[in-house]
Design a protein around this motif. Structure first.
Motif, short mmCIF file in Angstrom:
data_model
loop_
_atom_site.label_atom_id
_atom_site.label_comp_id
_atom_site.label_asym_id
_atom_site.label_seq_id
_atom_site.Cartn_x
_atom_site.Cartn_y
_atom_site.Cartn_z
N LEU A 68 24.64 106.14 108.96
CA LEU A 68 24.48 106.29 107.51
C LEU A 68 25.81 106.16 106.78
O LEU A 68 26.87 106.46 107.33
N MET A 69 25.71 105.75 105.53
CA MET A 69 26.84 105.88 104.60
C MET A 69 26.43 106.93 103.59
O MET A 69 25.35 106.84 103.00
N ILE A 70 27.28 107.96 103.43
CA ILE A 70 27.02 108.94 102.37
C ILE A 70 27.89 108.50 101.19
O ILE A 70 29.13 108.52 101.28
N THR A 71 27.26 108.05 100.13
CA THR A 71 28.01 107.48 99.01
C THR A 71 28.73 108.58 98.22
O THR A 71 28.44 109.77 98.42
N ALA A 72 29.60 108.17 97.32
CA ALA A 72 30.35 109.14 96.50
C ALA A 72 29.39 110.03 95.71
O ALA A 72 29.72 111.18 95.41
N GLU A 73 28.20 109.53 95.43
CA GLU A 73 27.19 110.34 94.69
C GLU A 73 26.40 111.24 95.63
O GLU A 73 25.47 111.94 95.20
N GLY A 74 26.72 111.19 96.93
CA GLY A 74 26.03 112.05 97.90
C GLY A 74 24.70 111.48 98.38
O GLY A 74 23.90 112.19 98.97
N GLU A 75 24.49 110.16 98.15
CA GLU A 75 23.23 109.54 98.56
C GLU A 75 23.36 109.00 99.99
O GLU A 75 24.30 108.25 100.27
N PRO A 76 22.43 109.34 100.88
CA PRO A 76 22.49 108.76 102.24
C PRO A 76 21.81 107.38 102.28
O PRO A 76 20.69 107.24 101.80
N LYS A 77 22.52 106.39 102.82
CA LYS A 77 21.93 105.05 102.95
C LYS A 77 22.10 104.58 104.39
O LYS A 77 23.17 104.78 104.97
N VAL A 78 21.09 103.92 104.92
CA VAL A 78 21.16 103.48 106.33
C VAL A 78 21.91 102.15 106.42
O VAL A 78 21.49 101.15 105.83
N LEU A 79 23.00 102.15 107.19
CA LEU A 79 23.73 100.90 107.44
C LEU A 79 23.14 100.19 108.65
O LEU A 79 23.11 98.97 108.73
N GLU A 80 22.74 100.99 109.65
CA GLU A 80 22.18 100.39 110.87
C GLU A 80 21.40 101.44 111.63
O GLU A 80 21.61 102.64 111.44
N PHE A 81 20.51 100.96 112.48
CA PHE A 81 19.85 101.82 113.46
C PHE A 81 20.31 101.37 114.84
O PHE A 81 20.49 100.17 115.08
N ASN A 82 20.43 102.33 115.75
CA ASN A 82 20.61 102.02 117.16
C ASN A 82 19.50 102.71 117.94
O ASN A 82 18.95 103.72 117.48
N CYS A 83 19.21 102.17 119.11
CA CYS A 83 18.05 102.66 119.87
C CYS A 83 18.47 103.57 121.02
O CYS A 83 17.76 103.68 122.01
N ARG A 84 19.63 104.23 120.89
CA ARG A 84 20.25 104.95 122.02
C ARG A 84 21.19 106.01 121.49
O ARG A 84 21.44 106.07 120.29
N PHE A 85 21.72 106.82 122.39
CA PHE A 85 22.76 107.78 122.01
C PHE A 85 24.04 107.02 121.61
O PHE A 85 24.34 105.97 122.20
N GLY A 86 24.80 107.55 120.66
CA GLY A 86 26.06 106.93 120.26
C GLY A 86 27.18 107.29 121.22
O GLY A 86 27.14 108.31 121.89
N ASP A 87 28.18 106.45 121.27
CA ASP A 87 29.34 106.68 122.12
C ASP A 87 30.58 106.41 121.26
O ASP A 87 30.75 105.28 120.81
N PRO A 88 31.40 107.39 120.90
CA PRO A 88 31.60 108.70 121.55
C PRO A 88 30.92 109.89 120.87
O PRO A 88 31.25 111.04 121.22
N GLU A 89 29.98 109.69 119.94
CA GLU A 89 29.35 110.85 119.29
C GLU A 89 28.69 111.79 120.30
O GLU A 89 28.74 113.02 120.16
N THR A 90 28.05 111.18 121.32
CA THR A 90 27.33 111.99 122.32
C THR A 90 28.25 113.00 123.00
O THR A 90 27.86 114.14 123.27
N GLN A 91 29.49 112.57 123.28
CA GLN A 91 30.43 113.46 123.98
C GLN A 91 30.67 114.71 123.13
O GLN A 91 30.73 115.83 123.66
N ALA A 92 30.83 114.53 121.81
CA ALA A 92 31.09 115.68 120.93
C ALA A 92 29.81 116.49 120.72
O ALA A 92 29.84 117.73 120.79
N VAL A 93 28.68 115.82 120.51
CA VAL A 93 27.43 116.53 120.18
C VAL A 93 26.92 117.32 121.39
O VAL A 93 26.60 118.51 121.28
N LEU A 94 26.86 116.66 122.56
CA LEU A 94 26.26 117.35 123.72
C LEU A 94 27.08 118.54 124.17
O LEU A 94 26.55 119.48 124.76
N SER A 95 28.39 118.51 123.92
CA SER A 95 29.18 119.65 124.41
C SER A 95 28.81 120.93 123.67
O SER A 95 29.05 122.02 124.17
#
Ligand code: GLY
Length: 433
Positions: free
Chosen positions: A273-300
């Motif tokens: 997502l992009m959270i715009t300056a007005e605080g609006e969430p907009k989808v830039l892309e979808f992925n069909c899997r866990f993110g890397d390196p987000e998963t390392q931070a989230v799962l811990s």
């Protein structure tokens, strides 16, 4: 219970280690794994390719594996889940039809527009000349995206028409696949990027902690795009109110749109997502899997056993987990990369200092490493040094104290992972009433 994890990145090492925290998990096998999964107790690498579905099926049958977890997008896009489901074997991930949310940007954009999901305006082209004319008409900056999978290299934020035309030429030259070439040209929007990894069983969709990735190679988000140079969670920009909106305006409509297409999606929906300056969430892309390196931070920070959640997705019981449990505080993953990455880099550099880093209280997840006589570098992103803290500041200090223990020739990391969230928070706290 024995589990097979498909993939060889930091994400897969983090998944394997998280599974092994549970007494239910007896062994984790990785295909093909890396130097970290080769040396983690309870973990074993298999020398199979990630597209060798028959080889994996044989191993699963002979060794009574209860669950297969797919890390990367490629086997999902190739239909690994369809293959295993036909054999009535338990596998976590979407089918080939569902994986189109990542394997075709134009398909995903159509789904978003049909479901009324907020997303930047875009147009799709199958001819280079028409795409180039559209760029001239729209002006720059503008975003050029290859339609199919491109190993993280298919997106260009073009600041000049020349740059946009060159990106279009690269795509139409067949650099990211030669069949059915398409390009998606998207409006450029600004704000803060956030990664929402949500679990779904096809009926219910549950977001994990929001995370923020640092895609650029250079500090201050400068320079070329990478697979991700670090991440932190939770991302404070996603307040509980904003998360409610993301659930109602993005995640639920996405699931409904998949259901409308008769896609039984059981896996991760990763909304970039992009959270715009007005605080609006907009989808830039979808992925069909866990993110890397987000998963390392989230799962811990995850306390609910991971295997319970993933099995619940496969068995359409995710509704039982409306309250996923998390440790308090924050987590930060700093990526150590090979010098030259994301351009050319050398492999085979001896890695030292991992034990010392872990003695500082961090977890070191391996990505591009290989165990030969010694542990050596084997990729662009080499290690993900991950630490938790009561606060984000503490997690950052702990992660960098551990980073400083690790050496290999040419190693590079960004020194500002997570800093923006700390600065933003301090600015909020210091703002006059
Ligand atoms: N961190 C970006 C991705 O996993 O695609």
């Amino acid at each position: 219970m024995k589990v097979l994890v498909v993939g060889n990145g930091g994400r897969e090492h983090a998944i394997a280690k998280k599974l092994l925290e549970s007494t239910r998990i007896k062994q984790v096998f990785c295909v093909p794994g890396n130097g970290g999964t080769a040396t983690t107790e309870g973990c074993q690498n298999l020398s199979l390719n990630i597209d060798d579905f028959q080889g994996m099926e044989r191993f699963v049958m002979v060794n009574n594996i209860s669950l297969v977890i797919v890390g990367p997008e490629l086997p999902l896009a190739l239909g690994i889940v369809d293959y295993f489901q036909q054999k009535r074997l338990m596998i976590f991930g979407p089918t080939q039809a569902g994986a189109q949310i990542e394997s075709s940007k134009s398909w995903a954009k159509e789904l978003m527009l049909e479901a009324g999901i907020p997303t930047p305006k875009a147009a799709v082209f199958t001819k280079a000349e028409a795409a180039k004319a559209y760029v001239v008409e729209q002006g720059v900056p503008i975003v050029i995206k290859a339609d199919g999978l491109a190993s993280g290299k298919g997106v260009t934020v073009a600041t000049t028409v020349k740059m946009a035309h060159s990106a279009i030429n690269t795509i139409f030259r067949g650099e990211f696949g030669t069949n059915n070439i398409r390009v998606l040209i998207e409006e450029y929007i600004t704000g803060q990027e956030v990664s929402i990894l949500a679990l779904t069983d096809g009926i219910t969709i549950e977001p994990l902690l929001p995370a923020q990735d640092h895609k650029a190679i250079g500090e201050g988000d400068k320079g070329a795009n990478t697979g991700g140079m670090g991440a932190y969670a939770p991302a404070p920009i996603v307040t509980p109110e904003l998360m409610d909106r993301i659930q109602a305006e993005i995640l639920e409509p996405t699931l409904a749109a998949l259901q409308k297409r008769k896609i039984d999606y059981r896996g991760v929906v990763y909304a970039g997502l992009m959270i715009t300056a007005e605080g609006e969430p907009k989808v830039l892309e979808f992925n069909c899997r866990f993110g890397d390196p987000e998963t390392q931070a989230v799962l811990s920070l995850l306390e609910t056993p991971l295997e319970d959640l993933l099995l619940a997705c496969c068995q359409q019981r995710l509704g039982e987990f409306s309250d996923i449990r998390w440790k308090p505080g924050a987590s930060v993953c700093v990526v150590l990369a090979s010098g030259g990455y994301p351009g050319n880099y050398q492999k085979g550099k001896i890695i030292a200092g991992i034990e010392e880093a872990e003695a500082k209280g961090a977890q070191v997840f391996h990505a591009g490493t290989q165990l030969k006589q010694q542990l050596v570098t084997d990729g662009g992103r080499v290690l993900g040094v991950t630490a938790e803290g009561e606060t984000l500041e503490q997690a950052i200090s702990k992660a960098y104290a551990a980073v400083d223990c690790i050496q290999f020739e040419g190693s590079y990391c960004r020194r500002d992972i997570g800093r923006r969230a700390v600065v933003d928070k301090n600015q909020i706290e210091l703002a006059p009433e």
